[in-house]
Scaffold this motif. Structure first.
Motif, mmCIF file in Angstrom:
data_model
loop_
_atom_site.group_PDB
_atom_site.id
_atom_site.type_symbol
_atom_site.label_atom_id
_atom_site.label_comp_id
_atom_site.label_asym_id
_atom_site.label_seq_id
_atom_site.Cartn_x
_atom_site.Cartn_y
_atom_site.Cartn_z
ATOM 1 N N GLU A 81 0.789 -1.232 0.000
ATOM 2 C CA GLU A 81 0.000 0.000 0.000
ATOM 3 C C GLU A 81 0.817 1.276 0.000
ATOM 4 O O GLU A 81 0.265 2.367 -0.191
ATOM 5 N N LEU A 138 1.673 6.924 -0.676
ATOM 6 C CA LEU A 138 0.726 5.827 -0.853
ATOM 7 C C LEU A 138 0.699 5.352 -2.303
ATOM 8 O O LEU A 138 0.946 6.131 -3.230
ATOM 9 N N CYS A 184 4.037 1.574 -5.126
ATOM 10 C CA CYS A 184 3.273 0.327 -5.108
ATOM 11 C C CYS A 184 4.241 -0.844 -4.960
ATOM 12 O O CYS A 184 5.130 -1.030 -5.794
#
Length: 248
Positions: free
Chosen positions: A117, A137, A173
C-alpha cells in the motif's frame, strides 16, 4: 616426544580459538547485513513486514514543499535538500516569517507498508526534538512520470513535533516477494541447523551420557564463550569498517 605432543596440543588449542573467533565474526557480519537491508538508506529496496518490496528509484532526489499559515516546509525524497537548514545533511526543513529556520530531520530510512500500500520515509535528529514522516501511498491510476508540482500536498500535520505529509504515486506500489533473498535463506538454514544441533546434542548427552540440566548442553564450554566471541567479532568488524572509511 612429550614436548612435541605438548606443542601439538597447544597449537591445536590456538587454531580452535582462532576458528571460533572467525566463525562468530562471520555470523555477526551476516546478521549486520540482514539488519541493514531491513531499512535501505538509498530507497532502492525497502521491505514491509509482510514481505512486499518497494523501489523508489524514480523518486530519489526529488524535492517537494508545502505551506501552513506562516510556515514553509520542504523535503527531499530519500536525500538531502538543496536549500540548507540548521543541521548536517538535512532532508526536511521548515522556515517561517521573520527569517526563522529549523531542521526537521535527516533522512534516516524507509519502511514499507503491508499489502503493497505504500512507503513511509523517516526523518530524525531534528532541532528541538523535531522529526518528519513522509507517507507515499500507492496509486496505480497515475502514470509513470512524476511531476512534484502537480501533486497536491496536504498541510503538514504536526503531532508531538512529528511533521507528517502524505501524497500518492505509482512508484510507491510494492511487489510481493514469494521468497527471501540469499541472506535470508542462509539465516533460516543456519538457525534450523543450530536448533537440530542443540536438540540432538542435548538428547545424546542426556540419554547416552546421563548428563542433566546445563551439563547436557552440547559443547557447553564453547557456548559459554559465545558472548565474548560475538563482542570480539563486532569490534573486529567495526575496526575494519573504520579503516575502510579512513582510506576514503
Amino acid at each position: 616426544f612429550g614436548c612435541s605432543n605438548w606443542h601439538r596440543n597447544e597449537w591445536g588449542k590456538i587454531l580452535k580459538e582462532g576458528m571460533k573467533t572467525k566463525l562468530l565474526s562471520f555470523l555477526v557480519f551476516i546478521l549486520l547485513i540482514e539488519i541493514s537491508q531491513s531499512q535501505d538508506m538509498d530507497c532502492g529496496k525497502i521491505l514491509s513486514p509482510d514481505g512486499h518490496e518497494y523501489n523508489l528509484g524514480a523518486l530519489i532526489g526529488i524535492e517537494m514543499s508545502g505551506t501552513y499559515s506562516v510556515y514553509d516546509f520542504w523535503w527531499n525524497i530519500c536525500g538531502e535538500v538543496e536549500k540548507q537548514c540548521d543541521c548536517a545533511e538535512p532532508g526536511y526543513c521548515q522556515s517561517w516569517s521573520g527569517g526563522g529556520l529549523a531542521c526537521i530531520g535527516q533522512f534516516s530510512g524507509g519502511e514499507g507498508l503491508n499489502k503493497g500500500e505504500g512507503v513511509e520515509l523517516l526523518y530524525n535528529n531534528g532541532e528541538g526534538g523535531r522529526a518528519g514522516k513522509i507517507t507515499i501511498l500507492c496509486d496505480k491510476s497515475s502514470d509513470g512520470d512524476f511531476d512534484p508540482s502537480s501533486v497536491k500536498v496536504e498541510t503538514p500535520k504536526i503531532v508531538q513535533d512529528v511533521y507528517s505529509v502524505e501524497f500518492k504515486s505509482i512508484h510507491a506500489c510494492g511487489k510481493s516477494k514469494n521468497s527471501g533473498g540469499g541472506g535470508t535463506v542462509f539465516l533460516i538454514l543456519l538457525f534450523l541447523t543450530i536448533a537440530i544441533y542443540l536438540g540432538g546434542g542435548f538428547a545424546f548427552n542426556k540419554y547416552k551420557r546421563h548428563q542433566e540440566g546445563v551439563e547436557a548442553i552440547p559443547h557447553l564450554e564453547f557456548w559459554l564463550e559465545v558472548p565474548g566471541l560475538v563482542k570480539d567479532g563486532a569490534k573486529f568488524i567495526h575496526a575494519k569498517i573504520q579503516n575502510f572509511r579512513n582510506r576514503d
